[in-house]
Design a protein around this motif. Structure first.
Motif, PDB file in Angstrom:
ATOM      1  N   PRO A   2       0.814  -1.223   0.000  1.00 52.61           N
ATOM      2  CA  PRO A   2       0.000   0.000   0.000  1.00 52.61           C
ATOM      3  C   PRO A   2       0.845   1.269   0.000  1.00 52.61           C
ATOM      4  N   GLU A   3       1.915   1.279   0.797  1.00 54.53           N
ATOM      5  CA  GLU A   3       2.762   2.466   0.865  1.00 54.53           C
ATOM      6  C   GLU A   3       3.386   2.773  -0.492  1.00 54.53           C
ATOM      7  N   ASN A   4       3.826   1.735  -1.179  1.00 55.96           N
ATOM      8  CA  ASN A   4       4.449   1.942  -2.483  1.00 55.96           C
ATOM      9  C   ASN A   4       3.431   2.321  -3.554  1.00 55.96           C
ATOM     10  N   MET A   5       2.277   1.663  -3.537  1.00 51.74           N
ATOM     11  CA  MET A   5       1.277   1.930  -4.571  1.00 51.74           C
ATOM     12  C   MET A   5       0.676   3.332  -4.438  1.00 51.74           C
ATOM     13  N   ALA A   6       0.660   3.875  -3.233  1.00 53.53           N
ATOM     14  CA  ALA A   6       0.152   5.233  -3.009  1.00 53.53           C
ATOM     15  C   ALA A   6       1.214   6.295  -3.268  1.00 53.53           C
ATOM     16  N   ARG A   7       2.454   5.886  -3.466  1.00 50.50           N
ATOM     17  CA  ARG A   7       3.571   6.831  -3.534  1.00 50.50           C
ATOM     18  C   ARG A   7       3.417   7.855  -4.662  1.00 50.50           C
ATOM     19  N   PHE A   8       3.039   7.393  -5.865  1.00 54.25           N
ATOM     20  CA  PHE A   8       2.927   8.320  -6.991  1.00 54.25           C
ATOM     21  C   PHE A   8       1.864   9.372  -6.726  1.00 54.25           C
ATOM     22  N   ALA A   9       0.697   8.958  -6.249  1.00 47.68           N
ATOM     23  CA  ALA A   9      -0.366   9.925  -5.942  1.00 47.68           C
ATOM     24  C   ALA A   9       0.117  10.957  -4.928  1.00 47.68           C
ATOM     25  N   ILE A  10       0.804  10.506  -3.903  1.00 48.50           N
ATOM     26  CA  ILE A  10       1.293  11.420  -2.863  1.00 48.50           C
ATOM     27  C   ILE A  10       2.356  12.356  -3.426  1.00 48.50           C
ATOM     28  N   GLU A  11       3.223  11.837  -4.277  1.00 48.94           N
ATOM     29  CA  GLU A  11       4.249  12.690  -4.883  1.00 48.94           C
ATOM     30  C   GLU A  11       3.615  13.766  -5.766  1.00 48.94           C
ATOM     31  N   VAL A  12       2.566  13.415  -6.500  1.00 47.28           N
ATOM     32  CA  VAL A  12       1.869  14.412  -7.310  1.00 47.28           C
ATOM     33  C   VAL A  12       1.232  15.474  -6.421  1.00 47.28           C
ATOM     34  N   VAL A  13       0.549  15.041  -5.372  1.00 48.02           N
ATOM     35  CA  VAL A  13      -0.056  15.987  -4.434  1.00 48.02           C
ATOM     36  C   VAL A  13       1.000  16.912  -3.851  1.00 48.02           C
ATOM     37  N   ASP A  14       2.092  16.354  -3.363  1.00 46.45           N
ATOM     38  CA  ASP A  14       3.127  17.170  -2.727  1.00 46.45           C
ATOM     39  C   ASP A  14       3.782  18.124  -3.725  1.00 46.45           C
ATOM     40  N   GLY A  15       3.962  17.668  -4.968  1.00 42.98           N
ATOM     41  CA  GLY A  15       4.537  18.534  -5.981  1.00 42.98           C
ATOM     42  C   GLY A  15       3.649  19.720  -6.291  1.00 42.98           C
ATOM     43  N   ILE A  16       2.350  19.486  -6.352  1.00 43.76           N
ATOM     44  CA  ILE A  16       1.404  20.563  -6.630  1.00 43.76           C
ATOM     45  C   ILE A  16       1.265  21.493  -5.437  1.00 43.76           C
ATOM     46  N   VAL A  17       1.182  20.930  -4.239  1.00 40.36           N
ATOM     47  CA  VAL A  17       1.091  21.755  -3.034  1.00 40.36           C
ATOM     48  C   VAL A  17       2.294  22.679  -2.920  1.00 40.36           C
ATOM     49  N   ALA A  18       3.469  22.170  -3.263  1.00 36.65           N
ATOM     50  CA  ALA A  18       4.675  22.995  -3.199  1.00 36.65           C
ATOM     51  C   ALA A  18       4.597  24.168  -4.173  1.00 36.65           C
ATOM     52  N   LYS A  19       3.861  23.992  -5.277  1.00 36.85           N
ATOM     53  CA  LYS A  19       3.731  25.052  -6.279  1.00 36.85           C
ATOM     54  C   LYS A  19       2.651  26.065  -5.942  1.00 36.85           C
ATOM     55  N   ILE A  20       1.469  25.575  -5.502  1.00 33.48           N
ATOM     56  CA  ILE A  20       0.315  26.479  -5.397  1.00 33.48           C
ATOM     57  C   ILE A  20      -0.324  26.502  -4.013  1.00 33.48           C
ATOM     58  N   GLY A  21       0.132  25.655  -3.086  1.00 35.16           N
ATOM     59  CA  GLY A  21      -0.424  25.649  -1.743  1.00 35.16           C
ATOM     60  C   GLY A  21      -1.508  24.600  -1.549  1.00 35.16           C
ATOM     61  N   HIS A  22      -1.619  24.105  -0.330  1.00 37.09           N
ATOM     62  CA  HIS A  22      -2.596  23.047  -0.049  1.00 37.09           C
ATOM     63  C   HIS A  22      -4.029  23.559  -0.115  1.00 37.09           C
ATOM     64  N   GLU A  23      -4.216  24.870   0.147  1.00 44.54           N
ATOM     65  CA  GLU A  23      -5.574  25.411   0.154  1.00 44.54           C
ATOM     66  C   GLU A  23      -6.221  25.375  -1.229  1.00 44.54           C
ATOM     67  N   ARG A  24      -5.402  25.365  -2.263  1.00 43.13           N
ATOM     68  CA  ARG A  24      -5.912  25.402  -3.635  1.00 43.13           C
ATOM     69  C   ARG A  24      -5.744  24.068  -4.355  1.00 43.13           C
ATOM     70  N   THR A  25      -5.463  23.024  -3.585  1.00 40.75           N
ATOM     71  CA  THR A  25      -5.232  21.699  -4.152  1.00 40.75           C
ATOM     72  C   THR A  25      -6.278  20.719  -3.641  1.00 40.75           C
ATOM     73  N   ALA A  26      -6.925  20.013  -4.556  1.00 42.05           N
ATOM     74  CA  ALA A  26      -7.900  18.978  -4.214  1.00 42.05           C
ATOM     75  C   ALA A  26      -7.580  17.742  -5.043  1.00 42.05           C
ATOM     76  N   ILE A  27      -8.253  16.646  -4.729  1.00 44.02           N
ATOM     77  CA  ILE A  27      -8.028  15.411  -5.486  1.00 44.02           C
ATOM     78  C   ILE A  27      -9.328  14.631  -5.596  1.00 44.02           C
ATOM     79  N   ARG A  28      -9.475  13.941  -6.714  1.00 43.33           N
ATOM     80  CA  ARG A  28     -10.614  13.052  -6.915  1.00 43.33           C
ATOM     81  C   ARG A  28     -10.116  11.612  -6.871  1.00 43.33           C
ATOM     82  N   LEU A  29     -10.834  10.754  -6.141  1.00 43.10           N
ATOM     83  CA  LEU A  29     -10.408   9.373  -5.925  1.00 43.10           C
ATOM     84  C   LEU A  29     -11.561   8.401  -6.131  1.00 43.10           C
ATOM     85  N   SER A  30     -11.219   7.195  -6.585  1.00 44.47           N
ATOM     86  CA  SER A  30     -12.184   6.104  -6.737  1.00 44.47           C
ATOM     87  C   SER A  30     -11.708   4.894  -5.942  1.00 44.47           C
ATOM     88  N   PRO A  31     -12.010   4.835  -4.645  1.00 46.81           N
ATOM     89  CA  PRO A  31     -11.571   3.673  -3.852  1.00 46.81           C
ATOM     90  C   PRO A  31     -12.146   2.360  -4.368  1.00 46.81           C
TER      91      PRO A  31
END
Length: 349
Positions: free
Chosen positions: A202-231
């Protein structure tokens, strides 16, 4: 009249929505042949600016992310300039709009980005059968498992697209991590058979999603970042009970990042998944305590009841917004809605 839907909602210290009704992202294939947004698109979104928040049609982050004809991009200056016209039209009407950032992964096709100009990328080399919607003569291709170098570049390109979104006047971005597209392909065992740091656990399979989130947050801030998920795997994806652990881990990680919201990706929230112990929305609410957007064949009345029952905080409406550009005002006044019909997809009103 469902009163809760018309209560302003504070996403965070940066953004407050006028109401709790969101316009869901709806792929309309309205861009020109260079994937530049058009004046028709600006008019289309402006007519729906009464929504508390518009989430744009899925918008590709780079050429090899395209899997459908005439879907807009956010990677050239012309595309950014085209989106500026759209966001201004929405803001002039008092609305707010997020860009949904998209890479289709194994659902992409070289027809769109040119033979020899890139390969179809996915988490693994596991393809899907069938043909491209609206281009039925095109068969899906066997994807290439993204290399570590590919993944690093993808993360950078997501962040650049988010930066471009704000330059284009968007109020924030929603990362499309749902519905069987690239990020979602890393999150489900049926299409991720990697044995490196992006697979197996699970930690490895979630890694790419988390890296994308962190990369975007670093650019524009967490307040302006959302994500859509299909569990719950349901679209271009086979279910696997092991997926539950991946999303258990991912949601815990996302909660600490204080995103603007998580948006469920599903066509019908009446669907139940054994390994989620029921509906996907109930699973998200149980494992994520911040702002949650519900979607999936709700009406204003049923969505309002779900909000009042604390099943989610905001309601995204899709097809009804195609049929009713004035959806919010009609619901507010208790007027009858125009029924959606697939023929409306050919109309841009």
């Amino acid at each position: 009249m469902p009163a809760s839907l018309f209560t302003p909602y504070k996403l965070n210290d940066t953004l407050t929505l006028n109401n709790r009704i969101l316009m869901a992202p709806l792929t309309r294939c309205m861009a020109d042949d260079d994937l530049v947004p058009t004046q028709t698109m600006a008019d289309y979104y402006a007519r729906r600016a009464d929504a508390g928040l518009i989430i744009s049609e899925a918008t590709i982050i780079r050429p090899d992310g395209q899997g459908y004809v005439n879907t807009p991009g956010l990677y050239t200056q012309a595309q950014v300039d085209g989106w500026k016209v759209v966001t201004k039209a929405v803001h002039d009407k008092g609305g707010k709009i997020f860009a949904q950032l998209w890479h289709t992964g194994r659902v992409a096709h070289p027809f769109f980005f040119g033979e020899g100009n890139g390969e179809v990328l996915s988490a693994s080399n596991i393809g899907i059968e069938g043909t491209i919607p609206r281009n039925r003569e095109l068969m899906y291709q066997q994807p290439k498992a993204a290399t570590g170098e590919d993944i690093t570049q993808l993360v950078a390109d997501y962040a650049t697209a988010a930066d471009n979104a704000l330059k284009a006047g968007f109020d924030g971005v929603e990362i499309h991590g749902a519905n069987g597209y690239l990020i979602d392909q890393f999150l489900h065992y049926s299409c991720n058979n990697r044995t490196d740091e992006y697979g197996e656990s699970p930690e490895n399979m979630a890694r790419f999603a988390i890296e994308v989130v962190d990369g975007i947050v670093a650019k524009i801030g967490h307040e302006r970042t959302a994500i859509r998920l299909s569990p719950g795997a349901y679209f271009n994806m086979e279910p696997d009970s092991r997926d539950r652990a991946v999303f258990d881990y991912l949601l815990k990680q996302l909660e600490s990042r204080q995103l603007a919201f998580i948006h469920l990706g599903i066509f019908d929230d009446a669907m139940e998944f054994d390994y989620l112990d029921g509906k996907a929305s109930a699973y998200l609410r149980k494992h994520y305590n911040q702002t949650l957007v519900g979607v999936g064949s709700y009406t204003a009345e049923t969505g309002n009841k779900a909000i009042e029952a604390n099943e989610f905080d905001l309601l995204a409406i899709g097809r009804a917004f195609i049929a009713n550009p004035d959806y919010v005002s009609k619901v507010r006044r208790g007027e009858e809605l125009t029924a959606y019909d697939d023929a409306m997809l050919a109309e841009l009103v």
